[in-house]
Motif scaffolding. Structure first.
Motif, PDB file in Angstrom:
ATOM      1  N   LEU A 171      49.038  43.894  47.321  1.00 21.22           N
ATOM      2  CA  LEU A 171      48.425  42.689  47.888  1.00 21.22           C
ATOM      3  C   LEU A 171      49.235  41.451  47.516  1.00 21.22           C
ATOM      4  O   LEU A 171      49.448  40.558  48.336  1.00 21.22           O
ATOM      5  CB  LEU A 171      46.990  42.543  47.385  1.00 21.22           C
ATOM      6  CG  LEU A 171      45.957  43.513  47.957  1.00 21.22           C
ATOM      7  CD1 LEU A 171      44.623  43.347  47.230  1.00 21.22           C
ATOM      8  CD2 LEU A 171      45.761  43.284  49.460  1.00 21.22           C
ATOM      9  N   LEU A 172      49.691  41.403  46.277  1.00 19.35           N
ATOM     10  CA  LEU A 172      50.512  40.274  45.830  1.00 19.35           C
ATOM     11  C   LEU A 172      51.865  40.269  46.546  1.00 19.35           C
ATOM     12  O   LEU A 172      52.356  39.213  46.959  1.00 19.35           O
ATOM     13  CB  LEU A 172      50.715  40.339  44.322  1.00 19.35           C
ATOM     14  CG  LEU A 172      49.474  40.090  43.456  1.00 19.35           C
ATOM     15  CD1 LEU A 172      49.735  40.512  42.017  1.00 19.35           C
ATOM     16  CD2 LEU A 172      49.060  38.621  43.506  1.00 19.35           C
ATOM     17  N   ALA A 173      52.455  41.443  46.679  1.00 17.20           N
ATOM     18  CA  ALA A 173      53.774  41.555  47.325  1.00 17.20           C
ATOM     19  C   ALA A 173      53.721  41.126  48.783  1.00 17.20           C
ATOM     20  O   ALA A 173      54.675  40.531  49.305  1.00 17.20           O
ATOM     21  CB  ALA A 173      54.299  42.978  47.209  1.00 17.20           C
ATOM     22  N   SER A 174      52.600  41.405  49.455  1.00 17.44           N
ATOM     23  CA  SER A 174      52.455  41.055  50.871  1.00 17.44           C
ATOM     24  C   SER A 174      51.936  39.629  51.063  1.00 17.44           C
ATOM     25  O   SER A 174      51.738  39.185  52.186  1.00 17.44           O
ATOM     26  CB  SER A 174      51.506  42.031  51.561  1.00 17.44           C
ATOM     27  OG  SER A 174      50.200  41.933  51.017  1.00 17.44           O
ATOM     28  N   LYS A 175      51.700  38.915  49.957  1.00 11.65           N
ATOM     29  CA  LYS A 175      51.192  37.532  49.943  1.00 11.65           C
ATOM     30  C   LYS A 175      49.751  37.434  50.468  1.00 11.65           C
ATOM     31  O   LYS A 175      49.280  36.343  50.783  1.00 11.65           O
ATOM     32  CB  LYS A 175      52.106  36.600  50.776  1.00 11.65           C
ATOM     33  CG  LYS A 175      53.597  36.712  50.474  1.00 11.65           C
ATOM     34  CD  LYS A 175      53.941  36.177  49.111  1.00 11.65           C
ATOM     35  CE  LYS A 175      55.419  36.393  48.789  1.00 11.65           C
ATOM     36  NZ  LYS A 175      56.327  35.704  49.694  1.00 11.65           N
ATOM     37  N   GLY A 196      37.531  49.546  39.484  1.00 10.31           N
ATOM     38  CA  GLY A 196      36.697  48.502  38.914  1.00 10.31           C
ATOM     39  C   GLY A 196      35.260  48.917  38.688  1.00 10.31           C
ATOM     40  O   GLY A 196      34.575  48.394  37.816  1.00 10.31           O
ATOM     41  N   GLY A 197      34.739  49.893  39.472  1.00 11.36           N
ATOM     42  CA  GLY A 197      33.341  50.293  39.355  1.00 11.36           C
ATOM     43  C   GLY A 197      33.132  51.655  38.737  1.00 11.36           C
ATOM     44  O   GLY A 197      31.992  52.128  38.647  1.00 11.36           O
ATOM     45  N   TYR A 216      44.763  41.512  37.718  1.00  7.10           N
ATOM     46  CA  TYR A 216      44.949  42.510  36.668  1.00  7.10           C
ATOM     47  C   TYR A 216      44.491  43.890  37.103  1.00  7.10           C
ATOM     48  O   TYR A 216      43.749  44.047  38.080  1.00  7.10           O
ATOM     49  CB  TYR A 216      44.174  42.084  35.411  1.00  7.10           C
ATOM     50  CG  TYR A 216      42.716  41.777  35.669  1.00  7.10           C
ATOM     51  CD1 TYR A 216      41.770  42.802  35.782  1.00  7.10           C
ATOM     52  CD2 TYR A 216      42.272  40.468  35.831  1.00  7.10           C
ATOM     53  CE1 TYR A 216      40.442  42.532  36.043  1.00  7.10           C
ATOM     54  CE2 TYR A 216      40.943  40.181  36.088  1.00  7.10           C
ATOM     55  CZ  TYR A 216      40.029  41.226  36.189  1.00  7.10           C
ATOM     56  OH  TYR A 216      38.707  40.948  36.461  1.00  7.10           O
ATOM     57  N   ALA A 217      44.950  44.909  36.362  1.00  6.14           N
ATOM     58  CA  ALA A 217      44.489  46.278  36.577  1.00  6.14           C
ATOM     59  C   ALA A 217      42.980  46.314  36.373  1.00  6.14           C
ATOM     60  O   ALA A 217      42.457  45.770  35.400  1.00  6.14           O
ATOM     61  CB  ALA A 217      45.184  47.220  35.590  1.00  6.14           C
ATOM     62  N   GLY A 218      42.269  46.963  37.296  1.00  2.00           N
ATOM     63  CA  GLY A 218      40.812  46.906  37.328  1.00  2.00           C
ATOM     64  C   GLY A 218      40.117  47.285  36.039  1.00  2.00           C
ATOM     65  O   GLY A 218      39.026  46.786  35.745  1.00  2.00           O
ATOM     66  N   SER A 219      40.734  48.161  35.243  1.00  2.00           N
ATOM     67  CA  SER A 219      40.100  48.598  33.992  1.00  2.00           C
ATOM     68  C   SER A 219      39.982  47.479  32.969  1.00  2.00           C
ATOM     69  O   SER A 219      39.254  47.593  31.982  1.00  2.00           O
ATOM     70  CB  SER A 219      40.896  49.758  33.377  1.00  2.00           C
ATOM     71  OG  SER A 219      42.177  49.327  32.957  1.00  2.00           O
ATOM     72  N   GLN A 268      40.759  38.418  39.069  1.00  2.00           N
ATOM     73  CA  GLN A 268      40.552  39.405  40.130  1.00  2.00           C
ATOM     74  C   GLN A 268      41.186  40.727  39.724  1.00  2.00           C
ATOM     75  O   GLN A 268      42.386  40.800  39.468  1.00  2.00           O
ATOM     76  CB  GLN A 268      41.160  38.921  41.451  1.00  2.00           C
ATOM     77  CG  GLN A 268      40.888  39.851  42.633  1.00  2.00           C
ATOM     78  CD  GLN A 268      41.428  39.295  43.941  1.00  2.00           C
ATOM     79  OE1 GLN A 268      41.907  38.163  44.008  1.00  2.00           O
ATOM     80  NE2 GLN A 268      41.369  40.089  44.994  1.00  2.00           N
ATOM     81  N   GLY A 269      40.384  41.780  39.656  1.00  2.00           N
ATOM     82  CA  GLY A 269      40.888  43.092  39.257  1.00  2.00           C
ATOM     83  C   GLY A 269      40.810  44.109  40.378  1.00  2.00           C
ATOM     84  O   GLY A 269      39.928  44.054  41.226  1.00  2.00           O
ATOM     85  N   GLN A 270      41.749  45.032  40.345  1.00  2.00           N
ATOM     86  CA  GLN A 270      41.804  46.120  41.324  1.00  2.00           C
ATOM     87  C   GLN A 270      42.772  47.157  40.783  1.00  2.00           C
ATOM     88  O   GLN A 270      43.487  46.894  39.813  1.00  2.00           O
ATOM     89  CB  GLN A 270      42.283  45.592  42.687  1.00  2.00           C
ATOM     90  CG  GLN A 270      42.190  46.613  43.818  1.00  2.00           C
ATOM     91  CD  GLN A 270      42.515  45.995  45.174  1.00  2.00           C
ATOM     92  OE1 GLN A 270      42.025  44.920  45.493  1.00  2.00           O
ATOM     93  NE2 GLN A 270      43.333  46.657  45.949  1.00  2.00           N
ATOM     94  N   GLY A 271      42.800  48.342  41.394  1.00  2.00           N
ATOM     95  CA  GLY A 271      43.799  49.325  41.023  1.00  2.00           C
ATOM     96  C   GLY A 271      45.161  48.656  40.991  1.00  2.00           C
ATOM     97  O   GLY A 271      45.501  47.888  41.899  1.00  2.00           O
ATOM     98  N   ALA A 272      45.936  48.903  39.938  1.00  2.00           N
ATOM     99  CA  ALA A 272      47.157  48.120  39.705  1.00  2.00           C
ATOM    100  C   ALA A 272      48.155  48.193  40.857  1.00  2.00           C
ATOM    101  O   ALA A 272      48.770  47.185  41.220  1.00  2.00           O
ATOM    102  CB  ALA A 272      47.818  48.563  38.405  1.00  2.00           C
ATOM    103  N   TYR A 273      48.339  49.383  41.445  1.00  2.00           N
ATOM    104  CA  TYR A 273      49.260  49.488  42.583  1.00  2.00           C
ATOM    105  C   TYR A 273      48.699  48.755  43.799  1.00  2.00           C
ATOM    106  O   TYR A 273      49.432  48.075  44.529  1.00  2.00           O
ATOM    107  CB  TYR A 273      49.521  50.953  42.930  1.00  2.00           C
ATOM    108  CG  TYR A 273      50.597  51.597  42.085  1.00  2.00           C
ATOM    109  CD1 TYR A 273      51.944  51.308  42.302  1.00  2.00           C
ATOM    110  CD2 TYR A 273      50.273  52.486  41.065  1.00  2.00           C
ATOM    111  CE1 TYR A 273      52.936  51.885  41.526  1.00  2.00           C
ATOM    112  CE2 TYR A 273      51.255  53.072  40.282  1.00  2.00           C
ATOM    113  CZ  TYR A 273      52.581  52.770  40.521  1.00  2.00           C
ATOM    114  OH  TYR A 273      53.560  53.333  39.742  1.00  2.00           O
TER     115      TYR A 273
END
Length: 318
Positions: A79-83, A204-205, A42-45, A69-74
């Protein structure tokens, strides 16, 4: 000689059979483990609402292990796109990161599950807290928020516009404020360069750093700021990017250029502050993924979103 060969052949076949059985058992074990887990990116926020409320509530009902697991959405979408990361569900803020996954063939459609608006959050114990509190409480004589942000020594925090929609949205907000308040050069005065290293922090921080006093004020989504129980300045619809009806007439009047991870320059435009959820095509547990998305849309899920500062979803499936 033939007897020796047959013995070797039988031994090899026996070993092969054992290997296949072990592989089959390992696969079955991995499949069973996948069915016991729900992995949500998900988006980190969204960290608070996901990891403290939505995820655990769903997991308890379904008797599953929740992993978030959260991180900046892009950044997460890439990361998901690159597997490099494999998950069951992805929840994005704005449609842009969903497009990354559509191009990678991992998503067909996504559904809106919540929405929010841009705000200016501040540290209630910081040296500038009284100035911001006066604005928040609409006290007579309070200085405009955009003027306070220009105070010498004030440390403003925001996220990376190259990887995170929120980092892009605070720039759009400032550009719109520049026009709305008739303050030429306001964006540059408050934010500096587009990727100003003295301001840009991990999404996230960001609010954690604000709460700890490492920054005095920060960009934020109202949803995440309320979830963190931090005070904030409400911004008018004309600049907070929450009103889809203003997109074509007003929000779309601003844009800026930025270089992506490959160094290619692209022009960014505003997008509605809507959270979209998608089941990933390579989800280890697609059945649970579908149920989790449905849970976020349900009355119970919407109640949890509302209690954590999120508005009802706007717009349509994307």
């Amino acid at each position: 000689m033939r007897e020796f060969s047959n013995k070797n052949l039988n031994k090899k076949l026996k070993n092969l059979g054992s290997g296949l059985m072990l592989a089959s058992m390992a696969f079955a074990s991995a499949s069973a483990m996948a069915q016991d887990n729900i992995n949500v990116t998900y988006a980190g926020s969204m960290g608070v609402v996901m990891d403290k409320y939505l995820g655990p509530t769903f997991a308890k009902q379904e008797k599953l292990n929740y992993q978030g697991q959260g991180q900046g959405a892009y950044g997460m979408a890439n990361l998901l796109a690159s597997k490099k990361v494999v998950a069951d569900v992805f929840v994005s803020i704005t449609p842009g990161p969903i497009d990354v996954l559509k191009k990678a063939g991992l998503v067909d459609t996504s559904v809106p599950v919540a929405s929010t608006s841009m705000v200016i959050a501040y540290n209630p114990k910081g040296k500038f807290a009284q100035l911001f509190a006066a604005i928040k409480d609409h006290k007579p004589g309070a200085e405009p928020w955009w003027k306070v942000l220009q105070t010498p020594g004030l440390h403003f925090g925001r996220t990376d516009p190259a990887t995170d929609p929120q980092g892009q949205n605070i720039i759009f907000t400032m550009m719109l404020a520049e026009k709305y308040y008739h303050q030429p050069g306001l964006t540059k005065k408050v934010l500096g360069e587009t990727t100003n290293p003295s301001q840009v922090l991990a999404e996230g921080g960001l609010l954690t750093r604000l709460e700890a006093g490492q920054v005095d004020a920060a960009s934020g989504y109202e949803s995440a700021t309320r979830s963190a129980k931090l005070p904030y300045i409400v911004l008018p619809d004309e600049i907070n990017l929450s009103n889809p009806e203003m997109s074509a007439k007003w929000y779309d009047s601003v844009s800026f250029n930025i270089k992506d991870s490959s160094g290619k320059e692209k022009t960014l435009h505003t997008q509605p502050l809507v959270f979209y959820a998608a089941v990933l095509k390579n989800a280890p547990n697609p059945a649970a993924a579908k149920r989790f998305v449905a849970f976020m849309q349900s009355a119970e899920g919407q109640k949890i979103f509302s209690e954590n500062g999120y508005d009802k979803p706007k717009g349509h499936d994307y």
